[in-house]
Design a protein around this motif. Structure first.
Motif, mmCIF file in Angstrom:
data_model
loop_
_atom_site.group_PDB
_atom_site.id
_atom_site.type_symbol
_atom_site.label_atom_id
_atom_site.label_comp_id
_atom_site.label_asym_id
_atom_site.label_seq_id
_atom_site.Cartn_x
_atom_site.Cartn_y
_atom_site.Cartn_z
ATOM 1 N N ARG A 189 1.521 0.415 -2.511
ATOM 2 C CA ARG A 189 2.507 -0.142 -3.442
ATOM 3 C C ARG A 189 3.549 0.923 -3.806
ATOM 4 N NH1 ARG A 189 1.079 -2.137 -9.367
ATOM 5 N NH2 ARG A 189 -0.952 -1.792 -8.451
ATOM 6 N N GLU A 190 3.077 2.145 -4.029
ATOM 7 C CA GLU A 190 3.985 3.253 -4.344
ATOM 8 C C GLU A 190 4.959 3.492 -3.191
ATOM 9 O OE1 GLU A 190 5.838 6.386 -6.250
ATOM 10 O OE2 GLU A 190 4.414 4.957 -7.128
ATOM 11 N N LEU A 191 4.469 3.465 -1.965
ATOM 12 C CA LEU A 191 5.335 3.666 -0.806
ATOM 13 C C LEU A 191 6.334 2.525 -0.638
ATOM 14 C CD1 LEU A 191 2.697 5.095 1.673
ATOM 15 C CD2 LEU A 191 4.568 6.346 0.578
ATOM 16 N N ARG A 192 5.916 1.300 -0.970
ATOM 17 C CA ARG A 192 6.860 0.169 -0.945
ATOM 18 C C ARG A 192 7.950 0.363 -1.986
ATOM 19 N NH1 ARG A 192 2.212 -2.804 0.002
ATOM 20 N NH2 ARG A 192 1.990 -3.347 -2.196
ATOM 21 N N GLU A 193 7.569 0.829 -3.186
ATOM 22 C CA GLU A 193 8.549 1.066 -4.241
ATOM 23 C C GLU A 193 9.537 2.159 -3.844
ATOM 24 O OE1 GLU A 193 6.188 1.831 -7.734
ATOM 25 O OE2 GLU A 193 5.558 -0.259 -7.892
ATOM 26 N N ARG A 194 9.094 3.100 -3.045
ATOM 27 C CA ARG A 194 9.974 4.163 -2.547
ATOM 28 C C ARG A 194 10.782 3.695 -1.336
ATOM 29 N NH1 ARG A 194 6.091 9.540 -2.229
ATOM 30 N NH2 ARG A 194 5.055 9.268 -4.242
ATOM 31 N N ALA A 195 10.564 2.478 -0.893
ATOM 32 C CA ALA A 195 11.239 1.876 0.275
ATOM 33 C C ALA A 195 10.922 2.635 1.568
ATOM 34 C CB ALA A 195 12.739 1.780 0.045
ATOM 35 N N LEU A 196 9.725 3.207 1.641
ATOM 36 C CA LEU A 196 9.305 3.913 2.853
ATOM 37 C C LEU A 196 8.528 3.014 3.802
ATOM 38 C CD1 LEU A 196 8.222 7.345 1.342
ATOM 39 C CD2 LEU A 196 10.313 6.807 2.603
ATOM 40 N N VAL A 197 7.913 1.972 3.270
ATOM 41 C CA VAL A 197 7.150 1.032 4.090
ATOM 42 C C VAL A 197 7.494 -0.392 3.695
ATOM 43 C CG1 VAL A 197 5.225 2.652 4.399
ATOM 44 C CG2 VAL A 197 5.114 0.956 2.590
ATOM 45 N N VAL A 198 7.192 -1.309 4.614
ATOM 46 C CA VAL A 198 7.380 -2.738 4.380
ATOM 47 C C VAL A 198 6.069 -3.417 4.731
ATOM 48 C CG1 VAL A 198 8.642 -4.792 5.125
ATOM 49 C CG2 VAL A 198 9.818 -2.603 4.978
ATOM 50 N N THR A 199 5.590 -4.284 3.849
ATOM 51 C CA THR A 199 4.358 -5.017 4.113
ATOM 52 C C THR A 199 4.688 -6.476 4.394
ATOM 53 O OG1 THR A 199 3.089 -3.538 2.683
ATOM 54 C CG2 THR A 199 2.103 -5.684 3.184
ATOM 55 N N LEU A 200 4.187 -6.974 5.511
ATOM 56 C CA LEU A 200 4.347 -8.371 5.878
ATOM 57 C C LEU A 200 2.980 -9.034 5.767
ATOM 58 C CD1 LEU A 200 6.551 -7.902 9.057
ATOM 59 C CD2 LEU A 200 7.300 -8.478 6.753
ATOM 60 N N PRO A 201 2.843 -10.035 4.891
ATOM 61 C CA PRO A 201 1.545 -10.698 4.733
ATOM 62 C C PRO A 201 0.990 -11.181 6.076
ATOM 63 C CG PRO A 201 3.063 -11.417 3.038
ATOM 64 C CD PRO A 201 3.861 -10.595 4.023
ATOM 65 N N ALA A 202 -0.273 -10.946 6.279
ATOM 66 C CA ALA A 202 -1.019 -11.325 7.479
ATOM 67 C C ALA A 202 -0.570 -10.564 8.727
ATOM 68 C CB ALA A 202 -0.937 -12.828 7.731
ATOM 69 N N LYS A 203 0.329 -9.597 8.586
ATOM 70 C CA LYS A 203 0.794 -8.795 9.721
ATOM 71 C C LYS A 203 0.412 -7.328 9.561
ATOM 72 C CE LYS A 203 3.182 -11.820 12.109
ATOM 73 N NZ LYS A 203 2.944 -12.131 13.500
ATOM 74 N N GLY A 204 0.633 -6.772 8.362
ATOM 75 C CA GLY A 204 0.325 -5.374 8.131
ATOM 76 C C GLY A 204 1.443 -4.661 7.409
ATOM 77 N N THR A 205 1.283 -3.343 7.318
ATOM 78 C CA THR A 205 2.270 -2.496 6.664
ATOM 79 C C THR A 205 2.896 -1.597 7.722
ATOM 80 O OG1 THR A 205 1.045 -2.551 4.590
ATOM 81 C CG2 THR A 205 2.630 -0.774 4.854
ATOM 82 N N PHE A 206 4.217 -1.535 7.696
ATOM 83 C CA PHE A 206 4.978 -0.824 8.714
ATOM 84 C C PHE A 206 5.911 0.189 8.075
ATOM 85 C CE2 PHE A 206 3.849 -5.005 10.127
ATOM 86 C CZ PHE A 206 3.398 -4.818 11.421
ATOM 87 N N VAL A 207 6.178 1.279 8.799
ATOM 88 C CA VAL A 207 7.144 2.271 8.330
ATOM 89 C C VAL A 207 8.516 1.619 8.370
ATOM 90 C CG1 VAL A 207 8.183 4.524 8.789
ATOM 91 C CG2 VAL A 207 5.742 4.171 9.190
ATOM 92 N N ALA A 208 9.235 1.727 7.260
ATOM 93 C CA ALA A 208 10.559 1.113 7.155
ATOM 94 C C ALA A 208 11.574 1.899 7.986
ATOM 95 C CB ALA A 208 11.002 1.065 5.699
ATOM 96 N N TYR A 209 12.577 1.181 8.472
ATOM 97 C CA TYR A 209 13.698 1.835 9.137
ATOM 98 C C TYR A 209 14.607 2.408 8.070
ATOM 99 C CZ TYR A 209 12.237 -0.165 13.555
ATOM 100 O OH TYR A 209 11.516 -0.468 14.676
ATOM 101 N N PRO A 210 15.218 3.568 8.334
ATOM 102 C CA PRO A 210 16.107 4.172 7.327
ATOM 103 C C PRO A 210 17.243 3.215 6.968
ATOM 104 C CG PRO A 210 15.706 5.695 9.139
ATOM 105 C CD PRO A 210 15.121 4.374 9.541
ATOM 106 N N GLN A 211 17.557 3.168 5.696
ATOM 107 C CA GLN A 211 18.652 2.326 5.227
ATOM 108 C C GLN A 211 19.974 2.999 5.528
ATOM 109 O OE1 GLN A 211 18.314 -0.743 3.775
ATOM 110 N NE2 GLN A 211 16.144 -0.558 4.229
ATOM 111 N N GLU A 212 20.932 2.215 6.022
ATOM 112 C CA GLU A 212 22.265 2.768 6.249
ATOM 113 C C GLU A 212 23.003 2.814 4.934
ATOM 114 O OE1 GLU A 212 24.469 0.893 9.344
ATOM 115 O OE2 GLU A 212 22.717 0.712 10.637
ATOM 116 N N GLU A 213 23.682 3.927 4.715
ATOM 117 C CA GLU A 213 24.434 4.072 3.480
ATOM 118 C C GLU A 213 25.736 3.282 3.588
ATOM 119 O OE1 GLU A 213 24.966 8.048 2.113
ATOM 120 O OE2 GLU A 213 22.983 8.647 2.822
ATOM 121 N N THR A 214 26.085 2.586 2.505
ATOM 122 C CA THR A 214 27.338 1.849 2.466
ATOM 123 C C THR A 214 28.436 2.740 1.909
ATOM 124 O OG1 THR A 214 26.774 0.942 0.317
ATOM 125 C CG2 THR A 214 26.219 -0.388 2.245
ATOM 126 N N LYS A 215 29.614 2.608 2.442
ATOM 127 C CA LYS A 215 30.727 3.467 2.005
ATOM 128 C C LYS A 215 31.562 2.779 0.972
ATOM 129 C CE LYS A 215 30.935 6.028 6.257
ATOM 130 N NZ LYS A 215 31.731 6.466 7.356
#
Length: 89
Positions: free
Chosen positions: A63-89
């Motif tokens: 949950r802490e890692l999700r709050e940091r936007a480092l991982v994404v959890t998909l129900p019934a699929k698992g938890t995956f490392v998030a792709y880096p967010q692109e910065e908006t200009k």
């Protein structure tokens, strides 16, 4: 997730929450690129066993890692490392 030494990097005597130690350790590994973006992480019970903590502690770390936007959890699929967010200009 832990190094090949077979020892957990968690120090129960450290003045820090155990779930935060687990989350910080995984975050460090993600920052180093291992595992890379899109990689599936261990399930909560397997993660708990690997770190030598209760499964609810591993759940809170995820949950802490999700709050940091480092991982994404998909129900019934698992938890995956998030792709880096692109910065908006």
């Amino acid at each position: 997730m832990t190094e090949g030494s077979g020892q957990s990097p968690i120090n129960p005597y450290k003045i820090a929450y155990v779930y935060m130690q687990v989350a910080d350790h995984i975050a460090e590994r993600i920052a180093k690129g291992e595992p890379g973006p899109g990689a599936r992480l261990l399930g909560e019970r397997d993660l708990a066993e690997e770190y030598g903590v209760a499964h609810l502690t591993a759940r809170r770390a995820m949950r802490e890692l999700r709050e940091r936007a480092l991982v994404v959890t998909l129900p019934a699929k698992g938890t995956f490392v998030a792709y880096p967010q692109e910065e908006t200009k």
